[in-house]
Design a protein around this motif. Structure first.
Motif, mmCIF file in Angstrom:
data_model
loop_
_atom_site.group_PDB
_atom_site.id
_atom_site.type_symbol
_atom_site.label_atom_id
_atom_site.label_comp_id
_atom_site.label_asym_id
_atom_site.label_seq_id
_atom_site.Cartn_x
_atom_site.Cartn_y
_atom_site.Cartn_z
ATOM 1 N N THR A 17 -69.078 -93.674 104.600
ATOM 2 C CA THR A 17 -70.134 -92.917 103.940
ATOM 3 C C THR A 17 -69.490 -92.059 102.870
ATOM 4 O O THR A 17 -68.285 -91.813 102.876
ATOM 5 N N GLU A 18 -70.304 -91.626 101.924
ATOM 6 C CA GLU A 18 -69.842 -90.659 100.926
ATOM 7 C C GLU A 18 -70.554 -89.353 101.200
ATOM 8 O O GLU A 18 -71.792 -89.297 101.189
ATOM 9 N N ASP A 19 -69.779 -88.305 101.471
ATOM 10 C CA ASP A 19 -70.347 -87.029 101.902
ATOM 11 C C ASP A 19 -69.958 -85.908 100.953
ATOM 12 O O ASP A 19 -68.829 -85.877 100.442
ATOM 13 N N GLY A 20 -70.899 -85.005 100.747
ATOM 14 C CA GLY A 20 -70.652 -83.867 99.872
ATOM 15 C C GLY A 20 -70.113 -82.671 100.641
ATOM 16 O O GLY A 20 -70.644 -82.313 101.699
ATOM 17 N N PHE A 21 -69.037 -82.074 100.125
ATOM 18 C CA PHE A 21 -68.457 -80.850 100.675
ATOM 19 C C PHE A 21 -68.457 -79.792 99.576
ATOM 20 O O PHE A 21 -68.546 -80.096 98.400
ATOM 21 N N LEU A 22 -68.337 -78.532 99.988
ATOM 22 C CA LEU A 22 -68.311 -77.420 99.040
ATOM 23 C C LEU A 22 -69.539 -77.442 98.137
ATOM 24 O O LEU A 22 -69.459 -77.265 96.925
ATOM 25 N N GLY A 23 -70.688 -77.662 98.747
ATOM 26 C CA GLY A 23 -71.929 -77.667 97.987
ATOM 27 C C GLY A 23 -71.996 -78.778 96.957
ATOM 28 O O GLY A 23 -72.672 -78.639 95.933
ATOM 29 N N GLY A 24 -71.306 -79.893 97.227
ATOM 30 C CA GLY A 24 -71.313 -81.023 96.305
ATOM 31 C C GLY A 24 -70.193 -81.001 95.287
ATOM 32 O O GLY A 24 -70.071 -81.938 94.474
ATOM 33 N N LYS A 246 -75.321 -66.174 106.292
ATOM 34 C CA LYS A 246 -75.357 -66.407 104.844
ATOM 35 C C LYS A 246 -73.958 -66.450 104.247
ATOM 36 O O LYS A 246 -73.672 -67.273 103.362
ATOM 37 N N TRP A 247 -73.049 -65.573 104.719
ATOM 38 C CA TRP A 247 -71.677 -65.568 104.196
ATOM 39 C C TRP A 247 -70.978 -66.888 104.532
ATOM 40 O O TRP A 247 -70.280 -67.458 103.695
ATOM 41 N N VAL A 248 -71.183 -67.393 105.746
ATOM 42 C CA VAL A 248 -70.582 -68.669 106.124
ATOM 43 C C VAL A 248 -71.108 -69.784 105.233
ATOM 44 O O VAL A 248 -70.350 -70.674 104.813
ATOM 45 N N GLN A 249 -72.397 -69.761 104.933
ATOM 46 C CA GLN A 249 -72.965 -70.781 104.052
ATOM 47 C C GLN A 249 -72.318 -70.720 102.664
ATOM 48 O O GLN A 249 -72.092 -71.750 102.024
ATOM 49 N N GLU A 250 -72.019 -69.506 102.199
ATOM 50 C CA GLU A 250 -71.333 -69.355 100.913
ATOM 51 C C GLU A 250 -69.920 -69.930 100.982
ATOM 52 O O GLU A 250 -69.448 -70.573 100.035
ATOM 53 N N ILE A 251 -69.250 -69.727 102.112
ATOM 54 C CA ILE A 251 -67.905 -70.288 102.301
ATOM 55 C C ILE A 251 -67.955 -71.808 102.309
ATOM 56 O O ILE A 251 -67.174 -72.477 101.635
ATOM 57 N N LEU A 252 -68.901 -72.362 103.056
ATOM 58 C CA LEU A 252 -69.024 -73.814 103.153
ATOM 59 C C LEU A 252 -69.410 -74.432 101.810
ATOM 60 O O LEU A 252 -69.089 -75.593 101.540
ATOM 61 N N ALA A 253 -70.079 -73.643 100.970
ATOM 62 C CA ALA A 253 -70.459 -74.127 99.644
ATOM 63 C C ALA A 253 -69.356 -73.923 98.610
ATOM 64 O O ALA A 253 -69.533 -74.255 97.435
ATOM 65 N N GLY A 254 -68.216 -73.369 99.059
ATOM 66 C CA GLY A 254 -67.096 -73.179 98.149
ATOM 67 C C GLY A 254 -67.233 -71.990 97.227
ATOM 68 O O GLY A 254 -66.511 -71.876 96.229
ATOM 69 N N LYS A 255 -68.142 -71.063 97.550
ATOM 70 C CA LYS A 255 -68.362 -69.895 96.692
ATOM 71 C C LYS A 255 -67.604 -68.668 97.163
ATOM 72 O O LYS A 255 -67.505 -67.675 96.435
ATOM 73 N N GLU A 256 -67.107 -68.699 98.407
ATOM 74 C CA GLU A 256 -66.384 -67.567 98.976
ATOM 75 C C GLU A 256 -65.151 -68.071 99.726
ATOM 76 O O GLU A 256 -65.131 -69.214 100.193
ATOM 77 N N GLY A 257 -64.131 -67.204 99.824
ATOM 78 C CA GLY A 257 -62.967 -67.502 100.638
ATOM 79 C C GLY A 257 -62.947 -66.598 101.848
ATOM 80 O O GLY A 257 -63.814 -65.752 102.026
#
Length: 263
Positions: A17-24, A246-257
């Protein structure tokens, strides 16, 4: 984001499969069944203290999720992906190319002799940063998987943790950084293994929710470090009502460390 890429002619061993990480921001092809990258890889990448110019080695990289996520966050690193399984290594190589990320991909057993690492260009004191997500399930409490690749990727042996940390210690430069993820109930094993050659240990517990025990620990350590051990505030994946943090979602989307990534 997920796109099926398995045709009727493909066997289960080759279906992907092709999967998106870091919010695509990162698109990865990975096996449709067996060992698959997920949140652990992204959290590990977010905890990795890499800087531009660093040689960063991802031990047991699989299809490259964690290492490539680090490279997407920190430009200008020299990334090395080490994977024992040739099929996964080839997927990692293709994933790097498809995402326009330069990476050296090596088919190599993490527990191979030091000479094999040296031949591959990973001799002593050759890396600035090592990250790793070793197999960590306890074999006495884990039901064996019929998929040998999945089993090897998930289940630890009696020597897995010590062997992988020994390799990291050998290839890291003095003051080099190690980032890893492990199951939370194995924290004593991690501290014992890091006691040989590492210091400045920082631990970030990961909880599914506040009322539940930690399920993972993210760990950073410095080769030859002397700073005292530091325990960070817990990372909660969900709030008390089960809503994703919400912070975890930002991390998973590659917007936060994560705090462990700061140097």
């Amino acid at each position: 984001m997920r796109q099926e890429n398995a045709s009727k002619e493909e066997s289960p061993a080759t279906a992907v499969t092709e999967d998106g990480f870091l919010g695509g921001q990162l698109l990865l092809r990975q096996p449709r069944s067996g060992h698959r990258a997920g949140h652990d890889a992204v959290l590990l990448a977010a905890a990795t203290p890499a800087q531009p110019g660093d040689r960063v080695v991802d031990l047991g990289s699989g299809v490259g999720a964690a290492g490539l996520a680090v490279a997407r966050r920190v430009g200008g690193i020299h990334l090395v992906l080490v994977e024992i399984d040739p099929t996964l290594a080839e997927l990692a190589r293709n994933n790097a190319g498809a995402n326009a990320i330069t990476a050296d991909v090596m088919v190599l057993d993490v527990e191979a002799e030091a000479s094999a690492f040296a031949v591959a260009g990973l001799g002593p004191d050759s890396a600035d940063v090592v990250l790793m997500n070793p197999p960590f399930n306890d074999p006495t409490r884990h039901r064996a998987s019929p998929d040998s690749v999945r089993e090897r990727a998930h289940v630890a042996t009696a020597t897995t943790l010590e062997s992988w940390i020994h390799v990291a210690r050998r290839i890291l430069k003095s003051n080099g950084q190690l980032a890893m993820i492990w199951r939370a109930d194995g924290i004593a094993e991690v501290l014992a293994a890091l006691g040989r050659g590492f210091g400045g240990v920082e631990i970030l517990p990961v909880h599914a929710e506040a009322a539940s025990p930690a399920i993972r620990i993210l760990v950073r350590a410095t080769k030859g470090g002397r700073a005292p051990t530091r325990l960070h505030a817990a990372l909660l994946l969900n709030d008390a009502s089960g809503v994703p943090n919400k912070w975890v979602q930002e991390i998973l989307a590659g917007k936060e460390g994560l705090p462990l990534a700061r140097r």
